[in-house]
Scaffold this motif. Structure first.
Motif, PDB file in Angstrom:
ATOM      1  N   ASN A 138      12.957 -10.624  -3.168  1.00 42.59           N
ATOM      2  CA  ASN A 138      13.355 -10.049  -1.874  1.00 42.59           C
ATOM      3  C   ASN A 138      12.569  -8.777  -1.574  1.00 42.59           C
ATOM      4  O   ASN A 138      12.159  -8.544  -0.431  1.00 42.59           O
ATOM      5  N   GLN A 139      12.358  -7.942  -2.600  1.00 41.43           N
ATOM      6  CA  GLN A 139      11.586  -6.717  -2.410  1.00 41.43           C
ATOM      7  C   GLN A 139      10.146  -7.025  -2.002  1.00 41.43           C
ATOM      8  O   GLN A 139       9.605  -6.416  -1.081  1.00 41.43           O
ATOM      9  N   MET A 140       9.541  -7.983  -2.666  1.00 41.45           N
ATOM     10  CA  MET A 140       8.152  -8.322  -2.370  1.00 41.45           C
ATOM     11  C   MET A 140       8.021  -8.932  -0.970  1.00 41.45           C
ATOM     12  O   MET A 140       7.078  -8.624  -0.237  1.00 41.45           O
ATOM     13  N   MET A 141       8.977  -9.773  -0.587  1.00 42.36           N
ATOM     14  CA  MET A 141       8.930 -10.371   0.761  1.00 42.36           C
ATOM     15  C   MET A 141       9.131  -9.295   1.827  1.00 42.36           C
ATOM     16  O   MET A 141       8.479  -9.310   2.867  1.00 42.36           O
ATOM     17  N   ALA A 142      10.023  -8.335   1.554  1.00 40.22           N
ATOM     18  CA  ALA A 142      10.249  -7.245   2.509  1.00 40.22           C
ATOM     19  C   ALA A 142       8.992  -6.385   2.652  1.00 40.22           C
ATOM     20  O   ALA A 142       8.644  -5.960   3.756  1.00 40.22           O
ATOM     21  N   GLN A 143       8.310  -6.135   1.537  1.00 37.08           N
ATOM     22  CA  GLN A 143       7.069  -5.372   1.587  1.00 37.08           C
ATOM     23  C   GLN A 143       6.010  -6.096   2.406  1.00 37.08           C
ATOM     24  O   GLN A 143       5.302  -5.488   3.209  1.00 37.08           O
ATOM     25  N   MET A 144       5.911  -7.401   2.218  1.00 37.01           N
ATOM     26  CA  MET A 144       4.923  -8.171   2.962  1.00 37.01           C
ATOM     27  C   MET A 144       5.239  -8.177   4.452  1.00 37.01           C
ATOM     28  O   MET A 144       4.342  -8.036   5.290  1.00 37.01           O
ATOM     29  N   LYS A 145       6.511  -8.323   4.804  1.00 37.44           N
ATOM     30  CA  LYS A 145       6.888  -8.310   6.221  1.00 37.44           C
ATOM     31  C   LYS A 145       6.640  -6.951   6.852  1.00 37.44           C
ATOM     32  O   LYS A 145       6.186  -6.852   7.978  1.00 37.44           O
ATOM     33  N   ALA A 146       6.929  -5.876   6.096  1.00 35.46           N
ATOM     34  CA  ALA A 146       6.703  -4.526   6.602  1.00 35.46           C
ATOM     35  C   ALA A 146       5.203  -4.299   6.817  1.00 35.46           C
ATOM     36  O   ALA A 146       4.797  -3.716   7.827  1.00 35.46           O
ATOM     37  N   GLN A 147       4.400  -4.769   5.899  1.00 34.94           N
ATOM     38  CA  GLN A 147       2.952  -4.617   6.033  1.00 34.94           C
ATOM     39  C   GLN A 147       2.437  -5.440   7.208  1.00 34.94           C
ATOM     40  O   GLN A 147       1.566  -5.009   7.939  1.00 34.94           O
TER      41      GLN A 147
END
Length: 74
Positions: A61-70
């Motif tokens: 979830n953290q990695m997906m959130a980082q990708m979406k934010a980027q």
């Protein structure tokens, strides 16, 4: 009309068509990528497993959130 006027009209039409085509293709591609992200959660899970890490749901979830934010930052 003379030939030079037709040449100018054709050149202007070609330039306007190219500009309109660029923006239409860009909007279409952005829409496609928003609906079908290039990396899904399952792909990320298999990547982490292949690197020898045990993927937890929290980390995914953290990695997906980082990708979406980027992706939204661009």
């Amino acid at each position: 009309m003379s030939t030079s006027i037709w040449i100018v009209i054709v050149v202007i039409a070609a330039v306007l068509g190219a500009i309109a085509g660029f923006f239409l293709a860009r909007r279409s591609m952005e829409s496609y990528l928003k609906k079908n992200p290039p990396i899904s959660e399952e792909m990320m899970k298999s990547m982490m497993t292949s690197m020898g890490q045990k993927p937890s749901q929290k980390r995914l979830n953290q990695m997906m959130a980082q990708m979406k934010a980027q992706q939204n930052h661009k």
